[in-house]
Each structure stands twice: as C-alpha cells, then as structure tokens.
Write a protein that holds these residues in place. Structure first.
Motif, PDB file in Angstrom:
ATOM      1  N   LEU A  74       0.447  -0.985   0.468  1.00  0.00           N
ATOM      2  CA  LEU A  74       0.287  -0.283  -0.055  1.00  0.00           C
ATOM      3  C   LEU A  74       1.145   1.225  -0.280  1.00  0.00           C
ATOM      4  O   LEU A  74       1.828   1.568   0.769  1.00  0.00           O
ATOM      5  N   VAL A  75       0.779   1.880  -0.898  1.00  0.00           N
ATOM      6  CA  VAL A  75       1.506   3.305  -1.114  1.00  0.00           C
ATOM      7  C   VAL A  75       1.642   4.084  -0.242  1.00  0.00           C
ATOM      8  O   VAL A  75       0.173   4.022   0.620  1.00  0.00           O
ATOM      9  N   SER A  76       2.671   4.944   0.287  1.00  0.00           N
ATOM     10  CA  SER A  76       2.793   6.209   0.691  1.00  0.00           C
ATOM     11  C   SER A  76       3.102   7.308   0.030  1.00  0.00           C
ATOM     12  O   SER A  76       4.407   7.719  -0.330  1.00  0.00           O
ATOM     13  N   THR A  77       1.624   7.999  -0.614  1.00  0.00           N
ATOM     14  CA  THR A  77       2.255   9.093  -1.557  1.00  0.00           C
ATOM     15  C   THR A  77       2.982  10.076  -1.219  1.00  0.00           C
ATOM     16  O   THR A  77       3.639  10.639  -2.265  1.00  0.00           O
ATOM     17  N   SER A  78       3.095  10.512   0.104  1.00  0.00           N
ATOM     18  CA  SER A  78       4.335  11.413   0.077  1.00  0.00           C
ATOM     19  C   SER A  78       5.955  11.339  -0.068  1.00  0.00           C
ATOM     20  O   SER A  78       6.505  12.526  -0.144  1.00  0.00           O
ATOM     21  N   THR A  79       5.703   9.623  -0.191  1.00  0.00           N
ATOM     22  CA  THR A  79       6.729   9.450  -0.876  1.00  0.00           C
ATOM     23  C   THR A  79       7.333   9.700  -2.019  1.00  0.00           C
ATOM     24  O   THR A  79       8.802  10.155  -2.726  1.00  0.00           O
ATOM     25  N   TYR A  80       6.541  10.232  -2.512  1.00  0.00           N
ATOM     26  CA  TYR A  80       5.965  10.255  -4.737  1.00  0.00           C
ATOM     27  C   TYR A  80       6.313  11.593  -4.637  1.00  0.00           C
ATOM     28  O   TYR A  80       6.919  12.842  -5.448  1.00  0.00           O
ATOM     29  N   THR A  81       5.544  12.536  -3.561  1.00  0.00           N
ATOM     30  CA  THR A  81       4.463  14.007  -3.738  1.00  0.00           C
ATOM     31  C   THR A  81       5.894  15.077  -2.144  1.00  0.00           C
ATOM     32  O   THR A  81       6.817  15.117  -2.942  1.00  0.00           O
ATOM     33  N   ALA A  82       5.537  14.833  -1.686  1.00  0.00           N
ATOM     34  CA  ALA A  82       6.589  15.496  -0.397  1.00  0.00           C
ATOM     35  C   ALA A  82       7.762  15.284  -0.583  1.00  0.00           C
ATOM     36  O   ALA A  82       8.876  16.271  -0.653  1.00  0.00           O
ATOM     37  N   TYR A  83       8.349  13.816  -1.388  1.00  0.00           N
ATOM     38  CA  TYR A  83      10.098  13.574  -1.016  1.00  0.00           C
ATOM     39  C   TYR A  83      10.324  13.621  -2.435  1.00  0.00           C
ATOM     40  O   TYR A  83      11.186  13.280  -2.619  1.00  0.00           O
ATOM     41  N   THR A  85       9.948  11.350  -4.587  1.00  0.00           N
ATOM     42  CA  THR A  85      10.551  10.074  -5.376  1.00  0.00           C
ATOM     43  C   THR A  85      10.838   9.639  -6.144  1.00  0.00           C
ATOM     44  O   THR A  85       9.770   9.953  -7.342  1.00  0.00           O
ATOM     45  N   LYS A  86      11.868   9.493  -7.012  1.00  0.00           N
ATOM     46  CA  LYS A  86      12.023   9.126  -8.532  1.00  0.00           C
ATOM     47  C   LYS A  86      11.621   7.751  -9.012  1.00  0.00           C
ATOM     48  O   LYS A  86      13.439   7.295  -8.591  1.00  0.00           O
ATOM     49  N   PRO A  87      11.402   6.824  -8.486  1.00  0.00           N
ATOM     50  CA  PRO A  87      11.053   5.632  -8.248  1.00  0.00           C
ATOM     51  C   PRO A  87      11.594   4.349  -9.763  1.00  0.00           C
ATOM     52  O   PRO A  87      11.315   5.688 -10.869  1.00  0.00           O
ATOM     53  N   ALA A  88      11.640   3.644  -9.568  1.00  0.00           N
ATOM     54  CA  ALA A  88      12.360   1.856 -10.422  1.00  0.00           C
ATOM     55  C   ALA A  88      11.345   1.560 -10.279  1.00  0.00           C
ATOM     56  O   ALA A  88      11.940   0.711  -9.620  1.00  0.00           O
TER      57      ALA A  88
END
Length: 345
Positions: A74-83, A85-88
């Motif tokens: 289950l995704v923590s959206t702040s990983t991609y927004t607040a932080y 992150t550029k995921p692989a």
C-alpha cells in the motif's frame, strides 16, 4: 424540508442495482485490461488510495496475495510528492482507486509511478478525471452520481470491480459473483440494525475488529461511524487487538466483530473468547454458520464465499452509521467539515 440522511439512505438501498449493473457491463471494460496484464511480466503490485478507497485497496491486497501469490504494498503517497522520489518500478502493476479521481496526491504519485516504468491502472467513479488521464488503463465503477458525502455505493462497487479484476487476472470463474446483488439486497434492511443503533445511541467510544477479508470491513465501518456520528471508533485486526489495545476494552466500550464464515472467522475465535473474559459488549456481524455467542448480532446472508462476503458485510454497518447519526440528530449526508474530494498533496 429534506430528511437528514435521505441521500445516504437512498444510496445504500441502490447498491443491489448498482452491483447488478457492474456484473452486466464489466466485460467491455475489463477485457482490454486483462489482455494487457497477461503480456506484463509482473513481479509486484502497488495499491494507492485515500479514505474509503484505501479500504477497498486493502481488500484488493488480500485478494492479490491469496489468489495470485504476488507481493503487494500500500503506497505512501508522500514518498512521491513531499519527498519527490523518482521510483524504479519496472515489473510493477500500480492500481489507483478513487471515487472522484481528483485527489492531487494520487494523481502526482501515479504520474511518477508511470514515469518510473509501472503499468498503471485506475478505478474511479468519475467518467473522466485527472487520475484516469494519468494511467495507461482505466476501469469505471459505474455507481452513478454519489451525492452523500459518506461513500457507500462507490465502496461496494469498487470491491466488486477489484474482485473481478483479480479473479479475471487469475483466469478464474467470474460467474461466482452472480449472487452478490442478492446477498447485498438481503443485507440492506435488517431489523437487527435498529436494535444495535438503539443500544449504542449514547456510546462515545467503540472498537471494530476482524481478520482476513473481513478486516477492510472493520476499517471501513469505523470510518463511517467516525465521519457520520462523530464518535471515537478504532479499527484493529483481531491479532493486533489481542496485544496492547485489548487493555482498553471493557463493558463501556462496545466491540463490533465482523466474523466471516471461513478461515478469517476461525482465527477470530480466541479474540471472541478474550472479549467474553473481559465482559465486553460485543455485537457480532456474521452469517448464522458462525455459531459464536454475543450480546447483539447482525445476521449476514448465508452461503457467501469469504472473498466476496465483504461486499455484503459492510451494508448493515453503513445502515448502522446512518441510523446512529440520525438518532443523534446529525445529518450523515453532510458531515461537518468534510468534502467529497480529498485535497492532500
């Protein structure tokens, strides 16, 4: 003058029809999604959602892990927004669930996931939305306009769509869902709900619990009670409840136990025993096949497959939230301070 809760009541009652419409129409939407999934080398699944849709995503997590054997997060959206992150995410299927499809954090994180190589799928009730535009594939809930702020028919429609998606992906028998509209119809207007609402009218604190496929129901029921009745409702898995949270349970804090007929229900037996030992006021939400005793009981339809049962399990608990709210002179259609679209980033 309109009656408080009339929108929520109408939308709860409409669920059998909505689910029947999904079952009659899913083929044209689901077929291209399944075709794409079968060409995808999937190593993991990520689910992203907010609020009620988050509980639908949790349900999908159980389905995917038990039916497909894939790891699911289950995704923590702040990983991609607040932080930022550029995921692989090559080899990842990303499933975004949202009634409105308008939450900025869901859209931004989904855009990042797609840019990072994920196969992205959205499930929304809105015909078009920023979220559906952000994904490669889209499924429509087909629930119709939901006017009450408290989500009901979009939740059960989302559960059915997620079951169809996962079962189709597993190349299973989709006709197993044919009885769902009838199960839900049987759960819409149970007289026992009014008895429980009367018993709990002045309650300010409450616990909901279940295990397995019933756990998302416990989470969603607690949310409905919080947002419509303004009471303090805490949801725990049965396993977690037996740890520290059990200390706060006594005769003054009712516990609503959702007990499916199946493996999840069997794992709740030690939980029910501990609650009896503590003298807890227990309301059991279960089909008659589950023979545990309790002070109050809301009977569910018999013969439901455990994986599909959550679609009907939640319906009397939606009614409980509605009836409790009205008895406390609140309007569950318009909970104070709440909006339909979550504007988190």
């Amino acid at each position: 003058m309109t009656t408080p809760g009339h929108l929520m009541a109408d939308e709860i009652a409409s669920q059998p029809k909505v689910l029947a419409e999904v079952l009659s129409s899913y083929g044209e939407y689901l077929t291209p999604v399944l075709a794409r999934l079968r060409t995808h080398d999937t190593r993991a699944v990520l689910l992203v959602a907010r609020g009620t849709s988050d509980h639908a995503a949790l349900y999908a997590k159980y389905l995917i892990e038990t039916r497909l054997g894939l790891p699911v997060g289950l995704v923590s959206t702040s990983t991609y927004t607040a932080y930022d992150t550029k995921p692989a995410l090559e080899g990842v299927v990303w499933i975004a669930v949202s009634q409105s499809g308008g939450s900025p954090d869901l859209v931004a994180s989904t855009e990042a996931a797609r840019a990072g190589g994920a196969l992205t799928i959205s499930l929304t009730n809105a015909e078009t939305s920023p979220l559906s535009d952000a994904t490669e594939l889209h499924l429509p809930m087909l629930a119709g306009d939901e006017l009450s702020v408290a989500a009901t028919k979009t939740y059960t429609a989302a559960l059915l769509w997620l079951w169809l998606l996962v079962e189709g992906w597993a190349e299973g028998d989709l006709s197993a869902a044919a009885g769902v509209p009838d199960w839900v119809d049987a759960a819409v207007d149970l007289p026992e709900v009014a008895e429980v609402a009367s018993r709990y009218r002045f309650v300010e604190r409450l616990v909901t619990t279940s295990r397995g496929f019933g756990y998302p129901t416990a989470r969603e029921a607690a949310l409905k009670l919080m947002e419509t009745c303004y009471l303090s409702a805490h949801a725990f898995s049965g396993a977690d409840l037996l740890h520290g949270p059990l200390a706060m349970v006594d005769e003054d804090r009712p516990v609503v136990v959702i007990a499916p007929d199946g493996a999840g229900g069997r794992t709740l037996e030690p939980v029910l025993e501990q609650l009896r030992t503590r003298g807890a006021d227990v309301c059991l939400v279960a089909p008659m096949e589950v023979t545990a005793t309790s002070q109050m009981r809301i009977p569910l339809p018999s013969g439901m497959d455990e994986r599909l049962a959550p679609i009907a399990q939640i319906v009397p608990l939606q009614q409980l939230a509605l009836q409790l709210a009205v008895s406390r002179h609140y309007d569950p259609d318009h909970p104070r301070g709440l909006q339909k679209v979550t504007k988190t980033t």
